[in-house]
Design an enzyme around this catalytic site. Structure first.
Site, PDB file in Angstrom:
ATOM      1  CD1 TRP A 127      -3.031   1.346   0.739  1.00  0.00           C
ATOM      2  CD2 TRP A 127      -1.493   2.481   1.906  1.00  0.00           C
ATOM      3  NE1 TRP A 127      -3.518   2.625   0.967  1.00  0.00           N
ATOM      4  CE2 TRP A 127      -2.599   3.336   1.678  1.00  0.00           C
ATOM      5  CE3 TRP A 127      -0.398   2.980   2.618  1.00  0.00           C
ATOM      6  CZ2 TRP A 127      -2.633   4.650   2.148  1.00  0.00           C
ATOM      7  CZ3 TRP A 127      -0.432   4.288   3.082  1.00  0.00           C
ATOM      8  CH2 TRP A 127      -1.548   5.101   2.843  1.00  0.00           C
ATOM      9  N   GLY A 159      -5.487  -2.736  -0.284  1.00  0.00           N
ATOM     10  CA  GLY A 159      -5.540  -2.732   1.171  1.00  0.00           C
ATOM     11  C   GLY A 159      -6.051  -1.438   1.756  1.00  0.00           C
ATOM     12  CG  ASP A 160      -6.979   3.253   0.664  1.00  0.00           C
ATOM     13  OD1 ASP A 160      -6.037   3.923   1.096  1.00  0.00           O
ATOM     14  OD2 ASP A 160      -8.138   3.683   0.593  1.00  0.00           O
ATOM     15  CB  VAL A 161      -9.846   1.340   5.177  1.00  0.00           C
ATOM     16  CG1 VAL A 161     -11.255   1.427   5.748  1.00  0.00           C
ATOM     17  CG2 VAL A 161      -9.063   0.241   5.878  1.00  0.00           C
ATOM     18  CG  LEU A 169      -9.951   1.231  -3.341  1.00  0.00           C
ATOM     19  CD1 LEU A 169     -10.549   2.072  -4.462  1.00  0.00           C
ATOM     20  CD2 LEU A 169      -8.623   0.611  -3.773  1.00  0.00           C
TER      21      LEU A 169
END
Length: 293
Positions: free
Chosen positions: A225, A244-246, A248
């Site tokens: 990330w 892995g970006d919350v 997104l």
């Protein structure tokens, strides 16, 4: 000293200003009513600039410091991604029934960059595993303690700490600011990598995106990330996706009814429709999470 930069098609200074001023108390720029002020370090000289919009151009004023117009011009163009033609991206967005509203709602929003690679990597590490508001508090504490300060018209402006300064810190210097042991170690280690010349924006620019990602991920503290985020924001590698970006994931869950933790295959199936514009798609999905006040 003042100069202007012509505004291209599909560029909205106001939309960019709104994104820069989302009530997160960013210590590295000051959004005013119709402009933004930013402190740069040009050849070691603190230089304060003010950017506003005037008669179809960006109007850049050098308020104090180095009058190197070329360096400032390059920074502003890179920060606002001003030379990018978004026509193809908007055509792709318009074909998606769930996202086509973005073409009109967010028209002219640019992928606001972090031109300094060291800052981009540090910021992504500071923000790991914590909410944004706390991340901005940590960045302010870190910057005010170790960065460059300039006072102008009764206001304080800051530039992010240099890798040379951070490389000489000890973990104990960061713990009172509420950095975890591990984050403190990561920041100092990355600074040393820059000082030693193992990492630089120039070196990564010569590599393919895949090679650059591999190079970054070899460094302790930089995961997938972080590497994608830094290449997206600093080198403007538009094929980068922040896996892995919350944020997104939340956007895709709300707009596309994706699972709250989509698989890599599900993400890749979505992004195939935005080939070569993946980073801009991520950025606009982040924008969708912010509710105007």
């Amino acid at each position: 000293m003042n100069f202007t930069i012509p505004i291209p098609t599909n560029f909205s200074f106001q939309e960019c200003l709104w994104f820069l001023d989302r009530n997160y108390d960013d210590c590295l720029h000051e959004v005013r009513e119709r402009s933004v002020r930013k402190l740069l370090l040009l050849q070691g000289t603190p230089t304060l600039i003010d950017i506003s919009e005037k008669e179809g151009s960006l109007f850049v004023s050098i308020l104090q410091g180095n009058s190197d117009e070329k360096a400032i011009l390059n920074f502003v163009k890179e920060w606002f991604d001003i030379q990018r033609d978004l026509t193809d991206f908007y055509q792709l967005l318009s074909k998606d029934s769930d996202l086509n509203y973005m073409v009109s709602e967010y028209n002219g929003l640019r992928l606001l960059g972090i031109p300094e690679l060291f800052e981009a990597l540090c910021w992504s590490i500071i923000g790991q595993q914590i909410n944004l508001r706390f991340a901005y508090k940590l960045k302010r504490r870190f910057t005010e303690a170790f960065g460059t300060k300039l006072s102008f018209e009764n206001s304080a402006y800051y530039a992010f700490p240099s890798c040379e300064v951070v490389s000489k810190l000890k973990v104990e210097d960061l713990l009172p600011m509420q950095f975890s042991n591990r984050k403190a170690e990561y920041l100092i280690e990355i600074a040393k990598q820059f000082v030693d010349g193992n990492i630089s924006k120039e070196k990564l620019s010569e590599l393919s995106t895949e090679e650059a990602l591999k190079k970054l991920i070899q460094v302790r503290g930089i995961g997938e990330w972080t590497a994608n985020y830094a290449l997206m924001k600093s080198l403007k590698r538009l094929e980068c996706i922040t896996y892995g970006d919350v944020g997104l994931y939340n956007a895709l869950h709300g707009l596309k009814n994706f699972p709250k933790r989509p698989s890599r295959g599900e993400l890749e199936s979505f992004f195939i429709n935005f080939k070569n514009w993946e980073a801009y798609t991520v950025f606009y999905l982040w924008r969708s999470l912010a509710i105007p006040t």
